[in-house]
Design an enzyme around this catalytic site. Sequence first.
Site, PDB file in Angstrom:
ATOM      1  CG  HIS A 117       4.257  -1.522   2.316  1.00  0.00           C
ATOM      2  ND1 HIS A 117       3.134  -1.575   2.146  1.00  0.00           N
ATOM      3  CD2 HIS A 117       5.120  -1.710   3.337  1.00  0.00           C
ATOM      4  CE1 HIS A 117       2.631  -2.476   2.977  1.00  0.00           C
ATOM      5  NE2 HIS A 117       3.247  -2.825   3.349  1.00  0.00           N
ATOM      6  CG  HIS A 140      -0.758  -0.252   2.079  1.00  0.00           C
ATOM      7  ND1 HIS A 140       0.558   0.600   3.097  1.00  0.00           N
ATOM      8  CD2 HIS A 140      -0.521  -1.201   3.078  1.00  0.00           C
ATOM      9  CE1 HIS A 140       0.895   0.335   4.699  1.00  0.00           C
ATOM     10  NE2 HIS A 140      -0.338  -0.542   4.531  1.00  0.00           N
ATOM     11  CE  LYS A 180      -0.965   3.490  13.096  1.00  0.00           C
ATOM     12  NZ  LYS A 180      -1.077   2.122  14.464  1.00  0.00           N
ATOM     13  CB  CYS A 185       3.833  -7.186  17.355  1.00  0.00           C
ATOM     14  SG  CYS A 185       2.976  -5.648  17.153  1.00  0.00           S
ATOM     15  CE  LYS A 239       6.510  -5.453   9.037  1.00  0.00           C
ATOM     16  NZ  LYS A 239       7.856  -5.648   8.260  1.00  0.00           N
ATOM     17  CG  HIS A 259      -1.239  -5.477  15.282  1.00  0.00           C
ATOM     18  ND1 HIS A 259       0.312  -5.316  16.267  1.00  0.00           N
ATOM     19  CD2 HIS A 259      -1.447  -5.492  14.341  1.00  0.00           C
ATOM     20  CE1 HIS A 259       0.790  -5.630  14.993  1.00  0.00           C
ATOM     21  NE2 HIS A 259      -0.006  -5.953  13.945  1.00  0.00           N
ATOM     22  CB  CYS A 288       1.153  -9.095  20.343  1.00  0.00           C
ATOM     23  SG  CYS A 288       0.308  -8.028  18.202  1.00  0.00           S
ATOM     24  CB  CYS A 322      -1.111  -5.473  20.352  1.00  0.00           C
ATOM     25  SG  CYS A 322      -0.170  -4.395  19.042  1.00  0.00           S
TER      26      CYS A 322
HETATM   27 ZN    ZN Z   1       0.859  -6.183  17.781  1.00  0.00          ZN
END
Ligand code: ZN
Length: 541
Positions: free
Chosen positions: A25, A22, A311, A134, A314, A159, A131, A156
Amino acid sequence: MPEAQKTFYLTTPIYYVNDAPHIGHAYTTVAADVVTRWHRQRQEDVWFLTGTDEHGEKVLRTAEANGVSPQDWADRLVETAWKPVLNTLDVRNDDFIRTTQERHETAVQAFLTDLYDKGGIYEGSYEGPYCVGCEEYKLPGELLDGTGEFEGLKVCAIHGTPVEMLSEQNYFFRMSEYADRLLALYEEHPEFVQPASARNEVVSFVKQGLQDLSISRSTFDWGVPIPWDTSHVLYVWFDALLNYATAVGLDSADPERKEQFARTWPADVHLVGKDILRFHAVIWPAMLMAAGLPLPKTVFAHGWLLVGGEKMSKSKLTGIAPSDIIDTFGSDAFRYYFMRTIAFGGDGSFSWEDMTARYNGELANGFGNLASRTAAMVGKYFGGTLPTAGEPTDAETALARVAAQAVADAEAAIDRLAIHDAVSAVWTLVDATNGYLADTQPWKIAKEPGETDESGAGVDGGRLATSLVTATEALRSLAVLLNPITPKAAAGLWELLGAEASLGALDAQPLDAAATFGVLPAGTTVTKGAALFPRLDDTAA
Ligand SMILES: [Zn+2]
């Protein structure tokens, strides 16, 4: 003779293959491309690495959900998405590493074996909140209280999804031993983590003390096997970080690759998003310290891209594909927009309205129109052949000074990775040249006696000739300065200036050639050509 120069070596993060690229990146990759092209324009030796991170539980789960093997999944994403997007963005990387490549896996195993033999790795057990998004264990202070459907659970912070309590018998890297050395590194080399906000965050994290890092997993097998215990695979981050060194020849037995490593390592810049800063600014240097390898010079964390206040990163793949924007505006405009409008290191936002306004105002009217007007006047008054200029007046000297200052300012900005400031510095020359033509008014000079002959053609050495040669010289400077930023338009400009024949390839022009005027010889053929940035109908975008 000076010693052979070290290669300027810059990396992007290697991107996770569990989804398509996207604009988040693309932002990182374009920034990397602009900086490396800039260094190439300085005629330095440059190495630009990007690639993909293909191991780990998340990739395995995604592949399984799609009914294919993880290797097939990775192959498909790399070939249909990650490699093609580099073309879409007009990126000139030197290498593309995939962590499933043999050159990487073999070197990773050699690195591990060496670290194990040195006592840097031990077997132990660990329990903690983990997580999956992550792919890391979290510290209690890093978790948030869940809300809504996750009420009562710990989630998290990145996330927003619940963490799982995991307990594992694993291999551990003695990372806790490196806290003091890392703090000394941040203190002695403030340039190691940039910008300052990122450094402050890392310093306060490490000051809390470091735990040893669990670096193996035995609950799944999609990863690099631990060489002395193949019931475990290597933790994906430990595997991924090593790509920066394995790609340029770490632990290779091949003499050519050894030579490349000596010339290229350490990296000058690791560009990362701020969500993966700690991996690069804490774990990675600790790994290198443990192995006795030189540390990278700078880890630079850029900010988030916001689209409609959301936001893009990644980790939250709610992204716009780069081609969504490039199909309308082209790769040059994409590169220009994101590099110019976002202070590199801070957060920034994208909107279609702003993109359209800047495209038309700055690229089509400001720059593209300047090039076509100047070329058209050389065509009209001098039959497309660059005349001989007369004596410069204050106006010409002032414009040449703007060019010299633009080069100096842009060079300094690139060295501190303030890409936005570099683009702004270049644009001072666009604006000043437009101002110069508005003040000088060559179309009025052409009506003055002695400026043209009886056929209406301009004469050498007159004010008309001087003004058009000066504007053309400013365009030549701009072609060199814009080559790293908007390479297609720069090449188009170089062509319409007819510069290839007298000065050679644009890529071969040293950057400081942009700082002086009087370079294009009289007699050079200037053609109007197609518009470099055709104006967009505002309703079409
Ligand atoms: Zn996470």
